[in-house]
Design an enzyme around this catalytic site. Structure first.
Site, PDB file in Angstrom:
ATOM      1  N   GLN A 342      25.199   2.076 137.994  1.00 31.86           N
ATOM      2  CA  GLN A 342      25.665   3.372 138.470  1.00 31.86           C
ATOM      3  C   GLN A 342      27.152   3.399 138.765  1.00 31.86           C
ATOM      4  O   GLN A 342      27.741   4.472 138.965  1.00 31.86           O
ATOM      5  CB  GLN A 342      24.893   3.777 139.724  1.00 31.86           C
ATOM      6  CG  GLN A 342      25.167   2.903 140.938  1.00 31.86           C
ATOM      7  CD  GLN A 342      24.274   3.227 142.108  1.00 31.86           C
ATOM      8  OE1 GLN A 342      23.093   2.883 142.103  1.00 31.86           O
ATOM      9  NE2 GLN A 342      24.822   3.900 143.107  1.00 31.86           N
ATOM     10  N   CYS A 348      22.359   6.755 142.542  1.00 30.29           N
ATOM     11  CA  CYS A 348      21.127   5.982 142.416  1.00 30.29           C
ATOM     12  C   CYS A 348      19.918   6.897 142.227  1.00 30.29           C
ATOM     13  O   CYS A 348      18.981   6.558 141.502  1.00 30.29           O
ATOM     14  CB  CYS A 348      20.935   5.086 143.635  1.00 30.29           C
ATOM     15  SG  CYS A 348      21.000   5.954 145.214  1.00 30.29           S
ATOM     16  N   GLU A 374      21.599  10.015 132.674  1.00 24.85           N
ATOM     17  CA  GLU A 374      21.781  10.154 134.117  1.00 24.85           C
ATOM     18  C   GLU A 374      22.960  11.077 134.434  1.00 24.85           C
ATOM     19  O   GLU A 374      22.946  11.787 135.446  1.00 24.85           O
ATOM     20  CB  GLU A 374      22.026   8.784 134.765  1.00 24.85           C
ATOM     21  CG  GLU A 374      20.861   7.828 134.694  1.00 24.85           C
ATOM     22  CD  GLU A 374      20.772   7.069 133.375  1.00 24.85           C
ATOM     23  OE1 GLU A 374      19.744   6.397 133.140  1.00 24.85           O
ATOM     24  OE2 GLU A 374      21.741   7.172 132.585  1.00 24.85           O
ATOM     25  N   ASP A 395      12.732  14.246 145.117  1.00 26.33           N
ATOM     26  CA  ASP A 395      11.968  15.389 144.620  1.00 26.33           C
ATOM     27  C   ASP A 395      12.877  16.475 144.051  1.00 26.33           C
ATOM     28  O   ASP A 395      12.488  17.200 143.131  1.00 26.33           O
ATOM     29  CB  ASP A 395      11.050  15.953 145.703  1.00 26.33           C
ATOM     30  CG  ASP A 395      11.774  16.273 146.995  1.00 26.33           C
ATOM     31  OD1 ASP A 395      12.888  15.774 147.196  1.00 26.33           O
ATOM     32  OD2 ASP A 395      11.217  17.034 147.812  1.00 26.33           O
ATOM     33  N   GLU A 409      21.260  10.180 126.276  1.00 25.11           N
ATOM     34  CA  GLU A 409      22.657   9.850 126.539  1.00 25.11           C
ATOM     35  C   GLU A 409      23.481   9.968 125.259  1.00 25.11           C
ATOM     36  O   GLU A 409      24.656  10.358 125.291  1.00 25.11           O
ATOM     37  CB  GLU A 409      22.776   8.440 127.110  1.00 25.11           C
ATOM     38  CG  GLU A 409      24.214   8.057 127.453  1.00 25.11           C
ATOM     39  CD  GLU A 409      24.311   6.779 128.235  1.00 25.11           C
ATOM     40  OE1 GLU A 409      24.359   6.846 129.474  1.00 25.11           O
ATOM     41  OE2 GLU A 409      24.326   5.709 127.595  1.00 25.11           O
ATOM     42  N   HIS A 488      18.705   4.643 149.642  1.00 25.00           N
ATOM     43  CA  HIS A 488      18.875   4.202 148.258  1.00 25.00           C
ATOM     44  C   HIS A 488      17.592   4.484 147.473  1.00 25.00           C
ATOM     45  O   HIS A 488      16.491   4.423 148.033  1.00 25.00           O
ATOM     46  CB  HIS A 488      19.180   2.700 148.245  1.00 25.00           C
ATOM     47  CG  HIS A 488      19.506   2.134 146.898  1.00 25.00           C
ATOM     48  ND1 HIS A 488      20.431   2.704 146.040  1.00 25.00           N
ATOM     49  CD2 HIS A 488      19.036   1.034 146.238  1.00 25.00           C
ATOM     50  CE1 HIS A 488      20.511   1.982 144.932  1.00 25.00           C
ATOM     51  NE2 HIS A 488      19.673   0.974 145.031  1.00 25.00           N
TER      52      HIS A 488
END
Length: 540
Positions: A342, A348, A374, A395, A409, A488
């Site tokens: 990350q 995270c 991400e 959530d 990606e 985390h």
């Protein structure tokens, strides 16, 4: 035998060559003896560790020696030849407590073990300590982020005209939080000014096996000790070279202090054999403030209405778990994508979510793994209790994927680790989920059933300093006891048993160099570090 790189030879020479007479304010001066033998103890009040030592130094013979724990480990420095020798016991499958000797060429002079006085100032005050009238010398070193190192040295002047240290006190204070983060006292006693040749000479020196520096950082570190300033200097230089770091002046000193403190904590932990090991890594010279970006998960403000109920009752879970295998590893099953990093972004929450969705999709796609973006979560999910690199919720991230999907990606673009412009509207394909469910909290059997039937799950945990320095073994962190909130997000990809202790296989987002190739085995005992408080899994 290969010599040290030129830069390290110079570094060692400058650090190991020290003056004995240091002029001070008002013509005060500290004059250390040039021949000495003494004993001492170092007390670390943060770790509770006590280290006893004994030292010999001879300027005339150009050699010195340092013993730890009554000679369990002995180190000799030959300034006349430039060699460093270490003798200590080893135990392996073939031998038990066999004493070995190793040798390196360090290129400097013999090491002086008396305190560094270069920044100390005489206070003009005296006191009585251990039945001696001692002068008080102090230094205050300020680093960035309001970190201050306060040093007090109590010095006894002998009738012979030279000085002897009696006690050194060092406190590291973080004024941001008003907390002492380091407190070490070193006591010196039993001085004599006579050193024989035998005391600073290695027995059977020809039996010492020669080695080279720099081939393996972690192997090299085994031959240094954090109680020796010269060792801290050299070890830190190897550390920054190993991690391709570069610091100057004040920052260099600050980083070295943090490195030394973490090194002490790691060595103290590993010595206790608590079932898991820590190691120095790229985080080991960072401040807590700088490491906050590694822990960017927070508890949701509210439960999203699209969260589906867990489809099994407690009784059904107890029945199903009887049919499960004792261990499960979704990496072997083909439901886990490669480890990612990350970087310096508190994302995270995005990495654990993408990893869980990738694993769930693989189960319905014939184990065809997708590399989902991400960065698209970082850029585009701000309306879902998420704040890009400043953190997010489990959530909230799942709800975004449910409503908008994740592109690959390859199509969206490489991960940048910064808050960027959202490009989701330009994607030709996104991969959605049909919903997501929260696993019954604090029920380990429910999580096992989830992993077996549905694939990886995201969990919010509390990641402490020890978590950041994790190396291997089953991780049970006493720092987590009493913690109320996670910080985390990681992905659970399996479970198992080692030496009778149940554990979860956890996928992290700190890169492959961290932990066990990017993973950590977290103890399943006592809901340690809140691992069972709020697990979610995607439904595809």
């Amino acid at each position: 035998m290969a010599a040290l790189p030129a830069i390290l030879v110079l570094f060692l020479y400058l650090n190991f060559s020290s003056s004995y007479i240091l002029l001070r304010d008002d013509d005060n001066e500290i004059i250390w003896p040039t021949e000495y033998h003494f004993k001492g103890e170092k007390l670390d009040f943060m770790t509770g560790q006590k280290t006893t030592f004994e030292a010999w130094y001879s300027a005339e013979q150009n050699r010195s020696r340092f013993d730890i724990a009554d000679g369990t480990q002995s180190m000799w420095y030959y300034g006349d030849t430039g060699y460093y020798y270490e003798r200590h016991p080893i135990t392996n499958e073939e031998v038990t407590n066999e004493e070995i000797c190793v040798a390196w060429q360090f290129g400097g002079e013999q090491v002086d073990f008396l305190p560094d006085t270069s920044d100390l100032t005489y206070t003009g005050q005296s006191t009585t300590l251990y039945d001696k009238v001692v002068d008080i010398w102090t230094a205050t070193e300020e680093y960035k982020n309001k970190m201050v190192l306060e040093t007090t040295l109590y010095v006894f002047k002998t009738d012979s005209g030279y000085d002897l240290p009696v006690q050194e006190v060092q406190k590291e204070i973080n004024y941001n939080i008003g907390q002492v983060q380091g407190h070490i006292i070193t006591n010196y006693y039993d001085f004599s000014d006579t050193v024989s040749e035998e005391q600073v000479t290695v027995d059977n020196v020809d039996d010492c096996e020669e080695n080279d520096w720099g081939n393996d950082f972690y192997e090299d570190m085994k031959h240094f000790h954090h109680d020796l300033p010269a060792h801290v200097d050299f070890a830190f230089e190897l550390f920054i070279n190993h991690h391709n770091k570069f610091y100057q002046d004040e920052e260099y000193q600050m980083r070295k202090r943090i490195f030394e403190k973490n090194w002490r904590m790691i060595e103290d932990h590993n010595r206790k054999n608590l079932g898991y090991r820590l190691e120095l890594n790229t985080f080991s010279d960072k401040t807590p403030e700088e490491l906050k970006h590694l822990t960017g998960t927070r508890v949701s403000k509210h439960k999203h209405h699209v969260t589906m109920p867990f489809p099994h009752t407690v009784q059904e879970v107890d029945d199903l778990v009887k049919e499960l295998p004792e261990s499960l590893d979704l990496r072997i099953e083909g439901d886990d994508t490669p480890i990612k990093h990350q970087g310096s972004c508190g994302s995270c929450w995005a990495f654990c979510t993408a990893a869980a969705v990738e694993g769930a999709l693989a189960r319905v796609n014939g184990e065809r793994l997708l590399d989902l973006s991400e960065q698209s979560l970082v850029d585009c999910s701000w309306g879902y209790d998420n704040d890009g690199c400043s953190g997010g919720t489990l959530d909230g991230a799942m709800k975004y994927v449910f409503e908008h999907g994740l592109p690959t990606e390859q199509e969206y673009g490489l991960y940048t680790g910064i808050d960027g412009y959202c490009k989701i509207q330009n994607m030709s394909t996104t991969y959605n989920i049909r919903g997501f469910s929260e696993v019954t909290p604090r029920n380990p059997n429910a999580l096992k059933v989830t992993l077996f039937k549905y694939g990886p799950a995201t969990v919010a945990i509390y990641a402490s300093d020890r978590f950041l320095q994790y190396s291997s073994g089953v991780f049970y962190d006493f720092e987590c006891l009493g913690v109320e909130y996670p910080n985390h997000c990681v992905t659970v990809v399996g479970y198992g048993v080692r030496d009778g202790e149940d554990y979860w296989i956890i996928k992290n987002s700190y890169g492959e160099q961290w932990g066990e190739d990017g993973y950590i085995l977290m103890s399943a005992k006592d809901n340690n570090c809140l691992v069972l408080d709020s697990p979610y899994y995607p439904i595809v």
